[in-house]
Write a protein that holds these residues in place. Structure first.
Motif, short mmCIF file in Angstrom:
data_model
loop_
_atom_site.label_atom_id
_atom_site.label_comp_id
_atom_site.label_asym_id
_atom_site.label_seq_id
_atom_site.Cartn_x
_atom_site.Cartn_y
_atom_site.Cartn_z
N GLU A 60 0.84 -1.19 0.00
CA GLU A 60 0.00 0.00 0.00
C GLU A 60 0.87 1.24 0.00
O GLU A 60 2.06 1.19 0.31
CB GLU A 60 -0.93 0.01 1.22
CG GLU A 60 -1.95 -1.11 1.23
CD GLU A 60 -2.95 -0.95 2.34
OE1 GLU A 60 -4.11 -1.27 2.14
OE2 GLU A 60 -2.56 -0.49 3.42
N SER A 61 0.22 2.37 -0.33
CA SER A 61 0.96 3.63 -0.33
C SER A 61 1.04 4.23 1.06
O SER A 61 2.09 4.70 1.48
CB SER A 61 0.29 4.63 -1.29
OG SER A 61 -1.06 4.83 -0.92
N ILE A 315 -1.67 -2.97 -3.69
CA ILE A 315 -1.80 -1.83 -4.61
C ILE A 315 -1.11 -2.12 -5.94
O ILE A 315 -1.60 -1.72 -7.01
CB ILE A 315 -1.23 -0.55 -3.96
CG1 ILE A 315 -1.51 0.68 -4.84
CG2 ILE A 315 0.25 -0.68 -3.69
CD1 ILE A 315 -1.11 1.98 -4.19
N ILE A 316 0.01 -2.84 -5.92
CA ILE A 316 0.74 -3.12 -7.16
C ILE A 316 -0.07 -4.07 -8.04
O ILE A 316 -0.23 -3.84 -9.25
CB ILE A 316 2.13 -3.71 -6.84
CG1 ILE A 316 2.97 -2.67 -6.07
CG2 ILE A 316 2.85 -4.13 -8.11
CD1 ILE A 316 4.32 -3.19 -5.63
N SER A 346 1.07 3.19 -7.24
CA SER A 346 1.75 1.89 -7.25
C SER A 346 3.18 2.01 -7.77
O SER A 346 4.03 1.20 -7.42
CB SER A 346 0.97 0.90 -8.12
OG SER A 346 1.00 1.27 -9.48
N HIS A 350 6.20 0.36 -5.90
CA HIS A 350 7.03 -0.59 -6.64
C HIS A 350 8.50 -0.17 -6.59
O HIS A 350 9.40 -1.02 -6.44
CB HIS A 350 6.54 -0.68 -8.08
CG HIS A 350 7.18 -1.76 -8.88
ND1 HIS A 350 8.38 -1.59 -9.55
CD2 HIS A 350 6.82 -3.05 -9.09
CE1 HIS A 350 8.71 -2.71 -10.15
NE2 HIS A 350 7.78 -3.62 -9.88
#
Length: 503
Positions: A60-61, A315-316, A346, A350
């Motif tokens: 997640e961010s 999220i990715i 993302s 990442h």
């Protein structure tokens, strides 16, 4: 110099309390030495479970934190700010003030809109808070103007912010563009990890009935008469059930208008035997709704789709599935359609995950290079094992605790990476010294670890004690940043376990 002289005479050096007499031992290390096969299986199990945990931990961010605030918004078109405060905000505030658990209550009123923000104590059960606000709002509704729209209650949640925006543009009208965007919206909402897709921009058709005031006076018709006549005609009526043998068929009379033209023939009233039609007092037009949202990208009007993922989803992976869905639909898009993705969170996650992986690999290489120079191949290999093993053990613990891989956790892991090998270096170096002095591997490991176990534990606890108080940082900022000390405590504790038991 003295040790060398003793060795020349065949007499090993004797240190009081070290080689003769009592030797300090460390229980967990002795147990691990007696159960060597079990420790090797533990290392293998940690590796497998750690890899699986790392893959399955949601990326997640931002950390998922609870913001103890509830917002109540009311729309009352065409009303001045002062009247909005008097007629709308104040009655709601008076009812909400009776809730003892509210920490602060603030309101903002502008033309046609009021917003009341209720802030509760940090850590308060927001489900209970939401129920209390709804109860008080139901009581306040009786005092609100009848023309005001229904109050809207909303909570604050970081996970409900869009993780990416999909912008669609093309060489055709905004009406057609919005229809295309709605098709994309339906497809993306079909992804299990996506909670909702917010659409902004574009034009939408609606039927407008513009009433002529002078015509109403001439025919003696009120505005309410026109509204009621259209409402009563524009309805589907149930027709009951018809039995046909072993089956039943439901009937209905379809009365909803599919085109704008028939609205003109609706009879409003009958005066002196003469019907008064809608076309006599109003103009019917199939026009566009008043635009509430605008979206532009690079100076071009676009339709923007804000993708909101479900809480706890990766999220990715979610972003990749959204891109795959758009790529699959591009073949059906009209010629000239352009799709651009902006605000993709993302990509940052990442990049941070890749940075973590690269730092782990770089750390292994640097540790091996340094230790190969000072300690040799065998000791360098033992110390190098501690880095991935400690990380994998940390992933297992974080996955069990439900901690997501967000930007704060990733930053903490990168910060902790340089401290992971400290314990292992001290333990391996002391064992190596005992081996050089002629002890067998088992005795060297038992005595060397027992000798420095307490100082190593004390050193680790000292580091953890520096981060411990951050766990009690109050407020929303404290809840947000608590992932940093928590991650460091888990990671450094894992490195201590690896150094004293596995290595």
């Amino acid at each position: 110099m003295r040790d060398a002289e003793y060795r020349d005479h065949g007499e090993p050096p004797v240190r009081e309390g070290h080689h003769k007499g009592e030797h300090r031992e460390f229980g967990p290390t002795n147990f691990a030495l007696n159960q060597r096969i079990s420790v090797l299986m533990l290392l293998l199990l940690t590796t497998i479970m750690g890899v699986l945990a790392y893959v399955s931990i949601p990326k997640e961010s931002s950390p998922e934190i609870t913001i103890p605030m509830i917002s109540i918004s009311v729309v009352y078109p065409g009303v001045a700010p002062k009247d909005m405060e008097t007629l709308v905000a104040r009655p709601i505030e008076e009812e909400l003030n009776t809730i003892a658990d509210i920490k602060e209550l603030t309101s903002t009123s502008v033309e046609g809109y009021s917003n009341i923000l209720a802030e509760f104590e940090n850590g308060y059960d927001m489900d209970e808070a939401l129920n209390k606000v709804r109860e008080k709002l139901d009581l306040a509704k009786a005092e609100l103007p009848a023309d005001a729209e229904e109050p809207h209650i909303s909570e604050f949640n970081f996970s409900e912010f869009p993780i990416m925006n999909v912008n669609i543009s093309g060489p055709y009208g905004l009406e057609r563009l919005k229809e295309l965007a709605e098709d994309v919206q339906d497809e993306i909402e079909g992804i299990p990890a996506v909670l909702q897709v917010n659409l902004s921009g574009g034009l939408e058709r609606e039927v407008k009935v513009e009433v002529d005031l002078s015509a109403l006076k001439y025919y003696g018709v009120t505005f309410t008469d026109v509204v009621d006549a259209i409402r009563e005609e524009n309805v589907n009526i149930p027709g009951g059930v018809v039995d046909m043998g072993n089956q039943e068929y439901t009937l209905r009379v379809a009365g909803e208008f599919e085109e704008a033209a028939p609205l003109e023939d609706v009879v409003v009233l009958v005066r002196n035997g003469r019907p008064i039609y809608v076309r006599d007092v109003a103009t019917v037009d199939f026009a566009y709704k008043e635009r509430e949202t605008y979206a532009r990208l690079d100076g071009t009007p676009v339709i923007t789709l804000g993708i909101v993922k479900r809480s706890g989803e990766n999220i990715i992976e979610t972003a990749e599935r959204v891109r795959a869905t758009i790529a699959r639909m591009e073949a059906r898009f009209p010629e000239g359609t352009v799709v651009k993705i902006t605000g993709d969170q993302s990509e940052d996650i990442h990049e941070m995950v890749s940075s973590l992986e690269n730092n782990i690999i770089s750390g292994l290489i640097l540790v091996l290079a340094v230790l190969l120079f000072f300690l040799g191949v065998r000791n360098a290999a033992f110390v190098a094992i501690s880095i991935p093993t400690s990380m994998l053990l940390s992933f297992i613990v974080m996955n069990a605790l439900g901690i997501t891989m967000n930007m704060v956790v990733l930053f903490s892991l990168i910060l902790a990476l340089g401290m992971l090998v400290d314990n292992a270096i001290v333990v391996v170096e002391n064992i190596y010294r005992y081996v050089e002095e002629g002890h067998d591997n088992w005795t060297a490991a038992r005595r060397a670890t027992g000798e420095i176990a307490i100082p190593v534990v004390a050193s680790t606890l000292t580091t953890l004690a520096a981060f411990g108080p951050l766990l009690f940082w109050p407020g929303i900022a404290g809840e947000f940043m608590s992932y940093l000390p928590l991650t460091l405590i888990i990671t450094l504790s894992s490195s201590l376990f690896v150094a004293l038991v596995i290595v």
